[in-house]
Each structure stands twice: as C-alpha cells, then as structure tokens.
Design an enzyme around this catalytic site. Structure first.
Site, short mmCIF file in Angstrom:
data_model
loop_
_atom_site.label_atom_id
_atom_site.label_comp_id
_atom_site.label_asym_id
_atom_site.label_seq_id
_atom_site.Cartn_x
_atom_site.Cartn_y
_atom_site.Cartn_z
N SER A 1 0.24 -5.80 1.78
CA SER A 1 0.00 -4.93 0.00
C SER A 1 -1.07 -5.56 -0.74
O SER A 1 -2.25 -5.32 -0.63
CB SER A 1 1.46 -4.89 -0.91
OG SER A 1 1.45 -4.16 -1.38
N ASP B 1 4.48 3.23 6.88
CA ASP B 1 4.49 2.37 5.27
C ASP B 1 3.39 4.21 4.36
O ASP B 1 3.08 4.28 5.63
CB ASP B 1 3.81 1.61 5.06
CG ASP B 1 3.11 1.45 4.18
OD1 ASP B 1 3.91 1.72 3.08
OD2 ASP B 1 2.54 0.47 3.26
N HIS C 1 6.36 -0.55 5.02
CA HIS C 1 5.66 -1.92 4.39
C HIS C 1 5.55 -2.74 5.26
O HIS C 1 4.41 -3.62 4.68
CB HIS C 1 6.28 -1.24 3.07
CG HIS C 1 4.55 -2.19 2.66
ND1 HIS C 1 3.19 -1.65 1.93
CD2 HIS C 1 4.97 -3.18 0.74
CE1 HIS C 1 2.86 -2.41 0.98
NE2 HIS C 1 3.54 -3.06 0.51
#
Length: 536
Positions: free
Chosen positions: A259, A451, A513
């Site tokens: 991320s 994601d 994700h």
C-alpha cells in the site's frame, strides 16, 4: 495494513466539510489547536498570489470549508517509559558511531556509516517457545520511539534471510499485517491465538515495524508527516538491531510492504543503499499493491471500477464518464506537484483527485480493498477481524509481555493519515528513486488483482512506464503464467509474472489489497521463490 481511505476520502469531499468536522469530533482522536489559528490565514495569503488560478481557488475553498480543521494537530499518545533495567538488551547508537577501523586504503573510517549517536535500541525476549524479540528504537533528540516485533524463521534461522515488513496507510500498524496477513499467528473471534501455516517466517525471519511514530505501539512528543523523514529511523533500527544480533546480519536482508509502502520502500531502500559501510545486507525490495507513481496509476482507477480489470463493473456508466471527465484536471494537478513537490500544489492534487476519482467508488459501499465484496464495517476498514486483533493487543498481559509503553493500541491513526496528506506527501513522485535502487538490487512489484485502491492495472502501468536503462525490454516483456512449483498443488495457476533485468511485476489472481490474507498459499509460494533468487 492497507491504503487508509477512510479519513482521506472524508477529508477530500469538500462539499461535506461540515459533516467531516462532526466525524472528526466523534473519532476519539485527541487534538489541540495551534497557538494562533490566524497563522494559517496569513501564510495562505502570502502563497496564494503566486499560485496558478486553479490551485489558488482550491486554497480559497479550503480556507472557507476547513477553517477550524486545518490548524489542528494530534496530541501525543499517553505513555510511560519503562526503565532500562526492564529490558534484556539496550544498544547505544553512540557506541556504534564511536567505533573506527582501518580501511583497505590504510585510512581510518567509521566501521558503520550514518548518524546514530541519538538512537538507542531496547530489546525484550518475548516467548521462549518461539524465538522472538520486541522493543523500541528511541530517537532521544526528537523524542521518537518506534515499536518493532521480530520473529525468527521456523526453518533454518542461521541461514534463512531476514525480511522487514511495513504496512501502509499512512498511519496503519504493521501488527495488523502480522495478525491479519502474514505473521506466524492470527487472532480468532474468541481472542484465541491461531497458528498460520502460511506465515512468511516459514523460511525467513521477519521484523514488523510500527512506523511512522504514533502508529500502533509507537509514540512521540512530535510527529513525522512525510516519507523521507521516516527513512533515517528505519536505517538506524536495522543498524542497531543487527549490531545486537550479528548472527542475523550475515543473512540476506529484504525490505517489503504494501500500500503506502509504495512510497516508503523506494525512500528506505535508497537510504540504506546510500551508506557504503553498513551491516545491513540489503538484497531486494518487494512492494505489494502499492501507491508509487500517482500520475501513472490514477488513470487506472476508472478502468478498474468500470469492469476493465477482470471483474464486473462496480460503477454505472454515467459515473464512469464523470471520472473520465475529471481525469484531465487531476493529472494536470499531479504534474504540477511532480514539478514543484511543494505542499501548496501537492495537497490540492491529492484533495481534488481523491474526491473526483476515488470517492465515487467509496460511496457505493463496496470494499475499496476488494471489488468482489461489500464493505462490512467501515470502522474496521471493511475487515471485522481487525476488531478482535485490536482487542487482543489491548490486553494488559499482552502489552506487558511486549514491553509496550503506550496506554492503548489502534490499528490505524487517522491523524497520521491527515498529516501526510496536508504536508503534500501523497502525490509526490517517489517512483523517481526506483531506477537508482534497481541499479543495485532487484525490485518486485506484486498486486492482488481484485484490489481497487492500489489496483493491478495501475501497478502494471507504472512499472512499464518507469524510465530506467532496462525500460524498453521490461515494457515489451509479456506476462506469463505464474504456477505453483513448491508443493502438492504443483502446476496450479496463481497469477501472471513478467521480469527483465532487476525488475519484476506479478499479478496475483483472486487476491485483494492484502495478498497474504486472500491467497496465503500463493503469497508464500512467490515469496519463497523470490528469496531464493528466482526472477533475478
């Protein structure tokens, strides 16, 4: 844990400014006004005259809608520092900095480079059943205290590599990665510890670090609000840790994260590689579902949300067209940020783009970290299991065993997220550091293909657009099937991969994700093969 959208998207919606102030008042974050809020007005007036019309207009909107919001700062966490006598080891950076050796040229030099005299490392053995250590890296000059938790490899710790894991946010604790994704155990709904057979410490020792300060169990009287400022802390942590445990310093070391770690890792890797004389044997970097090059990644949000990423469309055609119409201005703002790297233009870029490009998805109620699912619980970032993890980590016996010095744990700190946003860090071009990193070590960019928030289309796009000596060959290389080779499921397709030179991109099928959460077998498969040197 993940790309922390909750606070960001609420902040980005200028039309909902009044509601945002109510939400922030209810979120439990301790905040205090700056001594004189008129400072914001005066500073804004000085800078507005030099800004282009669109950006100047944006700051006028900010002044009106966020008058009481912008000048706020997060209060420090309540904490009680434990005396050094309660720790098993205390490593002084000043002692390391004072050691000089004779180099090959006959000249004296410091044994280990870097400014270390202001750092100490405190170490506590946690559980004799599983060799693990926890503690704090202390920056005594800046009153910063970063919490870490180390787990030795289950396999061959004398020879297995060491991996540093960093969650993103910015402002999310790496302990959520530990217990929700890739650590040796998870926490069930009854607060029982359950072993994870696919832990990344199956064949590597792993360090989980809560950074920047005031994230997770870390704390400070000050704050860190940009990625660069955190890099030197990570270098100091690793240097002092490997000095205390030289048996791990001889192993290969890899830095990894997901991320917003797409911002962190290029900076942290470049910081480590900038030192010639070091005890950190950095061999590679891994970024999962990261945000690294916003200018190239933001055009891919509309395709991912509108059915072009391999999954059904989440948004209707009208909303998709609206996103297309907003993209030109968004990219223009990002380009201006890339040129100046000033908060006065980078903040408007983040605020406008996130409101126009990300918010439409957020408003559907779907999970921004997985286009296949509804968001079950926004307070827990769409993953209710986080509630059990947070409750377990807040137990007094757990905190005592770890040597924790703060009064409570939270998985993500919205104040940190806001601080990074309003210092302009979000849209800065950290991808420009990647070519210099690629000159020295291999880099893996992997992405779960379900994601939305840091989607695989965007990650594929920026890796293929990156200007470096191997750019043309990498861009022309086709994706090939990625199959399991290490266990009974040999031959099973788990994704796609392309690699050229020191650069590798992977698409992982059926993962959101957090790849290790959704596809734990695939995650451990590609990690083990990467650490063995495959694809580089």
């Amino acid at each position: 844990m993940k790309f922390f959208t909750t606070g960001l998207l609420a902040t980005a919606a200028l039309a909902a400014a009044q509601e945002q102030q109510v939400l922030q008042a209810e979120d439990g974050m301790g905040r205090a006004p700056l001594p004189d809020s008129s400072i914001f007005d005066e500073t804004l007036q000085k800078f507005q005259s030099s800004l282009e019309d669109g950006i100047s207009h944006f700051w006028s909107e900010m002044k009106t809608n966020f008058k009481d919001y912008l000048p706020l700062i997060s209060l420090p966490k309540k904490h009680t520092r434990r005396p050094d006598s309660e720790w098993d080891h205390v490593v002084r950076g000043a002692d390391i900095e004072s050691v000089w050796v004779q180099g090959a040229d006959g000249e004296k030099r410091r044994e280990i480079d870097g400014k270390l005299h202001n750092y100490d490392l405190r170490v506590k053995a946690v559980d004799p059943g599983v060799k693990q250590y926890s503690g704090y890296l202390d920056d005594n000059d800046a009153d910063k205290h970063l919490f870490y938790w180390f787990f030795e490899s289950r396999n061959d710790p004398k020879n297995d590599p060491v991996v540093l894991w960093l969650n993103g946010g910015p402002g999310c604790s790496s302990l959520t990665g530990l217990f929700l994704e890739l650590g040796p155990a998870t926490i069930d709904k009854n607060l029982k510890v359950v072993s994870n057979p696919y832990s990344w410490n199956s064949n590597a020792s792993v360090i989980f670090l809560d950074q920047p300060v005031n994230v997770g169990f870390s704390y400070s009287g000050s704050s860190v609000s940009d990625t660069v400022a955190a890099g030197k802390d990570v270098y100091a942590l690793l240097t002092l840790f490997f000095k205390q445990f030289p048996e791990y310093a001889t192993q290969d070391f890899h830095i990894s994260g997901e991320s917003y770690a797409g911002h962190y890792i290029p900076v942290f890797a470049a910081e480590i590689l900038s030192h010639k004389n070091t005890n950190i044997n950095l061999k590679s970097a891994l970024i999962g579902n990261g945000l690294t090059d916003p200018l190239t990644q933001y055009p891919q949000y509309r395709p991912m949300a509108c059915g072009e990423g391999g999954y059904p469309a989440v948004l209707d055609q009208g909303t998709c067209r609206s996103m297309d119409n907003s993209l030109e201005r968004c990219l223009s703002l990002i380009e201006t940020c890339y040129s100046s790297e000033s908060a006065w233009v980078c903040v408007p870029a983040a605020m406008y783009c996130n409101s126009a490009i990300l918010a439409p998805y957020q408003q559907t109620g779907m999970n921004p970290y997985d286009v296949r699912t509804k968001c079950e619980d926004m307070a827990s970032l769409c993953y209710p299991q986080l509630n059990a993890i947070t409750e377990w980590l807040n137990q007094k016996p757990v905190m005592q065993a770890l040597g924790v010095e703060v009064e409570s744990y939270e998985s993500c700190n919205s104040g940190i997220n806001r601080d990074f946003l309003f210092h302009g860090d979000w849209m800065k071009p950290y991808h420009r550091l990647v070519p210099s990193v690629l000159e020295k070590i291999p880099v893996l960019i992997y992405a779960g293909d379900a994601d939305f928030i840091c989607n695989w289309l965007g990650n594929k796009a920026w890796t293929e657009a990156l200007e470096w000596p191997g750019h043309k060959k990498f861009a022309e290389t086709k994706l090939e099937d990625l199959k399991i080779v290490d266990n009974k499921n040999k031959g099973k397709k788990i994704g796609q991969v392309k690699s050229s030179g020191n650069f590798t991109f992977m698409r992982i099928f059926g993962a959101g994700h957090m790849v290790p959460l959704n596809q734990p077998e695939a995650s451990l498969e590609f990690l083990n093969r990467w650490l063995r040197g495959e694809w580089h």
